[in-house]
Motif scaffolding. Structure first.
Motif, PDB file in Angstrom:
ATOM      1  N   ALA A  32      25.921  27.562  49.086  1.00 34.56           N
ATOM      2  CA  ALA A  32      26.632  26.485  48.854  1.00 34.56           C
ATOM      3  C   ALA A  32      28.343  26.975  48.554  1.00 34.56           C
ATOM      4  O   ALA A  32      29.053  26.167  48.351  1.00 34.56           O
ATOM      5  N   THR A  33      27.627  28.023  47.366  1.00 38.21           N
ATOM      6  CA  THR A  33      28.795  28.344  46.949  1.00 38.21           C
ATOM      7  C   THR A  33      29.394  29.132  47.327  1.00 38.21           C
ATOM      8  O   THR A  33      30.448  29.605  47.280  1.00 38.21           O
ATOM      9  N   ILE A  34      28.506  30.416  48.497  1.00 38.50           N
ATOM     10  CA  ILE A  34      29.784  30.874  49.328  1.00 38.50           C
ATOM     11  C   ILE A  34      30.110  30.187  50.019  1.00 38.50           C
ATOM     12  O   ILE A  34      31.846  31.230  50.122  1.00 38.50           O
ATOM     13  N   ARG A  35      29.737  29.424  50.714  1.00 31.11           N
ATOM     14  CA  ARG A  35      30.183  28.223  52.278  1.00 31.11           C
ATOM     15  C   ARG A  35      32.085  27.942  50.793  1.00 31.11           C
ATOM     16  O   ARG A  35      33.132  27.790  51.555  1.00 31.11           O
ATOM     17  N   ALA A  36      32.208  27.070  49.530  1.00 33.42           N
ATOM     18  CA  ALA A  36      33.417  26.520  49.219  1.00 33.42           C
ATOM     19  C   ALA A  36      33.786  27.982  49.276  1.00 33.42           C
ATOM     20  O   ALA A  36      35.189  27.529  49.401  1.00 33.42           O
ATOM     21  N   GLY A  37      33.622  29.158  48.572  1.00 33.51           N
ATOM     22  CA  GLY A  37      34.719  29.886  48.215  1.00 33.51           C
ATOM     23  C   GLY A  37      34.893  30.525  49.458  1.00 33.51           C
ATOM     24  O   GLY A  37      36.613  30.857  49.690  1.00 33.51           O
ATOM     25  N   MET A  38      34.370  30.651  50.766  1.00 31.75           N
ATOM     26  CA  MET A  38      34.861  31.267  52.366  1.00 31.75           C
ATOM     27  C   MET A  38      35.690  30.065  52.188  1.00 31.75           C
ATOM     28  O   MET A  38      37.264  30.657  52.999  1.00 31.75           O
ATOM     29  N   ALA A  39      35.879  28.284  52.091  1.00 32.31           N
ATOM     30  CA  ALA A  39      36.259  27.543  52.484  1.00 32.31           C
ATOM     31  C   ALA A  39      37.645  27.547  52.143  1.00 32.31           C
ATOM     32  O   ALA A  39      38.934  27.436  53.032  1.00 32.31           O
ATOM     33  N   GLU A  40      37.554  28.122  50.861  1.00 31.06           N
ATOM     34  CA  GLU A  40      38.716  27.811  49.980  1.00 31.06           C
ATOM     35  C   GLU A  40      39.974  29.221  51.115  1.00 31.06           C
ATOM     36  O   GLU A  40      41.258  29.392  50.965  1.00 31.06           O
ATOM     37  N   LEU A  41      39.075  30.777  50.748  1.00 32.06           N
ATOM     38  CA  LEU A  41      39.680  31.904  51.540  1.00 32.06           C
ATOM     39  C   LEU A  41      40.668  31.343  52.619  1.00 32.06           C
ATOM     40  O   LEU A  41      41.642  31.918  53.158  1.00 32.06           O
ATOM     41  N   GLU A  42      39.313  30.314  53.513  1.00 31.66           N
ATOM     42  CA  GLU A  42      39.847  30.237  55.350  1.00 31.66           C
ATOM     43  C   GLU A  42      41.486  29.323  54.802  1.00 31.66           C
ATOM     44  O   GLU A  42      42.336  29.459  55.508  1.00 31.66           O
ATOM     45  N   ARG A  43      41.270  28.398  54.796  1.00 31.20           N
ATOM     46  CA  ARG A  43      42.383  27.734  53.949  1.00 31.20           C
ATOM     47  C   ARG A  43      44.263  27.998  53.647  1.00 31.20           C
ATOM     48  O   ARG A  43      44.927  27.879  54.376  1.00 31.20           O
ATOM     49  N   ALA A  44      43.929  28.922  52.564  1.00 32.51           N
ATOM     50  CA  ALA A  44      44.691  29.496  52.008  1.00 32.51           C
ATOM     51  C   ALA A  44      45.223  30.897  53.727  1.00 32.51           C
ATOM     52  O   ALA A  44      46.247  31.658  53.195  1.00 32.51           O
ATOM     53  N   GLY A  45      44.277  31.002  54.136  1.00 33.88           N
ATOM     54  CA  GLY A  45      44.780  32.431  55.941  1.00 33.88           C
ATOM     55  C   GLY A  45      44.189  33.195  55.623  1.00 33.88           C
ATOM     56  O   GLY A  45      44.641  34.187  56.112  1.00 33.88           O
ATOM     57  N   PHE A  46      43.269  33.783  54.658  1.00 35.10           N
ATOM     58  CA  PHE A  46      42.896  35.296  54.534  1.00 35.10           C
ATOM     59  C   PHE A  46      41.621  35.602  55.316  1.00 35.10           C
ATOM     60  O   PHE A  46      41.676  36.199  55.341  1.00 35.10           O
ATOM     61  N   ILE A  47      41.213  34.674  55.226  1.00 38.47           N
ATOM     62  CA  ILE A  47      39.814  34.558  56.804  1.00 38.47           C
ATOM     63  C   ILE A  47      40.040  33.823  57.325  1.00 38.47           C
ATOM     64  O   ILE A  47      40.833  32.477  57.589  1.00 38.47           O
ATOM     65  N   MET A  48      39.598  34.203  58.701  1.00 37.92           N
ATOM     66  CA  MET A  48      39.503  32.667  59.696  1.00 37.92           C
ATOM     67  C   MET A  48      37.714  32.949  60.931  1.00 37.92           C
ATOM     68  O   MET A  48      36.802  34.470  60.687  1.00 37.92           O
ATOM     69  N   GLN A  49      37.745  32.244  61.539  1.00 34.39           N
ATOM     70  CA  GLN A  49      36.236  31.795  62.657  1.00 34.39           C
ATOM     71  C   GLN A  49      36.735  31.984  63.460  1.00 34.39           C
ATOM     72  O   GLN A  49      37.306  31.140  64.424  1.00 34.39           O
ATOM     73  N   PRO A  50      36.422  33.530  64.217  1.00 35.53           N
ATOM     74  CA  PRO A  50      36.760  33.898  65.518  1.00 35.53           C
ATOM     75  C   PRO A  50      36.299  32.782  66.542  1.00 35.53           C
ATOM     76  O   PRO A  50      36.838  32.378  67.958  1.00 35.53           O
ATOM     77  N   HIS A  51      35.451  32.499  66.460  1.00 40.56           N
ATOM     78  CA  HIS A  51      34.482  31.229  67.408  1.00 40.56           C
ATOM     79  C   HIS A  51      33.789  29.893  66.453  1.00 40.56           C
ATOM     80  O   HIS A  51      33.027  30.458  65.694  1.00 40.56           O
ATOM     81  N   ILE A  52      33.393  28.614  67.488  1.00 32.22           N
ATOM     82  CA  ILE A  52      32.792  27.856  67.006  1.00 32.22           C
ATOM     83  C   ILE A  52      30.990  28.660  66.402  1.00 32.22           C
ATOM     84  O   ILE A  52      30.004  29.824  67.248  1.00 32.22           O
ATOM     85  N   SER A  53      30.512  28.332  65.208  1.00 34.66           N
ATOM     86  CA  SER A  53      29.188  28.697  65.066  1.00 34.66           C
ATOM     87  C   SER A  53      29.213  30.161  64.186  1.00 34.66           C
ATOM     88  O   SER A  53      27.724  30.537  64.543  1.00 34.66           O
ATOM     89  N   ALA A  54      30.016  31.031  64.521  1.00 36.07           N
ATOM     90  CA  ALA A  54      30.383  32.580  64.228  1.00 36.07           C
ATOM     91  C   ALA A  54      30.436  32.166  62.541  1.00 36.07           C
ATOM     92  O   ALA A  54      31.466  31.449  62.027  1.00 36.07           O
ATOM     93  N   GLY A  55      30.580  33.346  61.713  1.00 39.51           N
ATOM     94  CA  GLY A  55      31.232  34.025  60.645  1.00 39.51           C
ATOM     95  C   GLY A  55      32.198  33.945  60.453  1.00 39.51           C
ATOM     96  O   GLY A  55      33.066  33.408  61.480  1.00 39.51           O
TER      97      GLY A  55
END
Length: 224
Positions: A32-55
């Motif tokens: 849960a902690t990691i997912r929250a950090g990843m969500a923040e990075l995604e909102r900022a445009g640093f990471i993305m999800q290449p397709h549904i259900s992927a990392g």
């Protein structure tokens, strides 16, 4: 952040999108902690999800942030081995070819150099074996970049000792998902001589940037 750094480095090793569980295991934190950090990075445009259900995978913006935060790396053993081969190569033309071949061999990228408008390439087959470039539109864009590389280097003439062009930062082949890492050095043949590598944005940036910079300095000394 540490999460972005971990995603860049894990993705470089595996070529697979990075999930929260892999990071949770690495950091000994809850998913849960990691997912929250990843969500923040995604909102900022640093990471993305290449397709549904992927990392998640890094974006060009994420790679740029990662590269800008890198500390210099030195591998003395590798540097000594490179210096031995380059300094014993013989004539200048063979010295340049040897340096380019070494870069291609160690990094599994395309090794390249341009000196006095002469272009040297090694490792084209390895480049197109990378999963990103094994076919389709990105392979075509990389081919376009290669076709125009000599012209672009002559016109762009990067001035920094090391220049890193990530993905869409490349003025040619912007959609290729390629990174160009170039070292400028002085030689008796041209005041704008370059050596470097071209590969996917999924790079082990620290060692590769260090290696390209060292090889450029080595050639500058060897070609005097």
């Amino acid at each position: 952040t540490l999460i972005l750094k971990a995603i860049v480095e894990l993705y470089a090793k595996t070529a697979e999108p990075v999930g929260s569980q892999a990071l949770a295991d690495q950091f000994e934190a809850s998913s849960a902690t990691i997912r929250a950090g990843m969500a923040e990075l995604e909102r900022a445009g640093f990471i993305m999800q290449p397709h549904i259900s992927a990392g998640r995978v890094p974006t060009d913006k994420g790679y740029r942030a990662y590269v800008n935060a890198l500390e210099p790396e030195t591998d003395e053993r590798t540097n000594r081995a490179i210096a031995k081969r380059v300094n014993s190569a013989g004539e200048s033309d063979q010295t340049i070819k040897t340096a380019v071949e070494i870069l291609a061999s160690i990094t599994h990228n395309l090794g390249l150099a341009m000196i006095s408008n002469k272009l040297y390439l090694s490792g084209i087959a390895s480049l197109f074996q990378q999963p990103e470039f094994s076919g389709g539109a990105k392979a075509y864009e990389v081919a376009r970049l290669l076709d125009s590389l000599e012209e672009w280097l002559a016109e762009a003439a990067p001035n920094d000792p090391i220049s890193v062009y990530i993905g869409r930062e490349n003025p040619i082949g912007r959609a290729s998902g390629a990174t160009l890492i170039i070292s400028r050095f002085e030689s008796p043949y041209s005041d704008r001589s370059y050596i470097g590598v071209l590969g996917p944005t999924r790079q082990n940036y620290g060692p590769v940037i260090s290696l390209v910079g060292y090889t450029g300095r080595l050639l500058q000394e060897a070609l005097v």
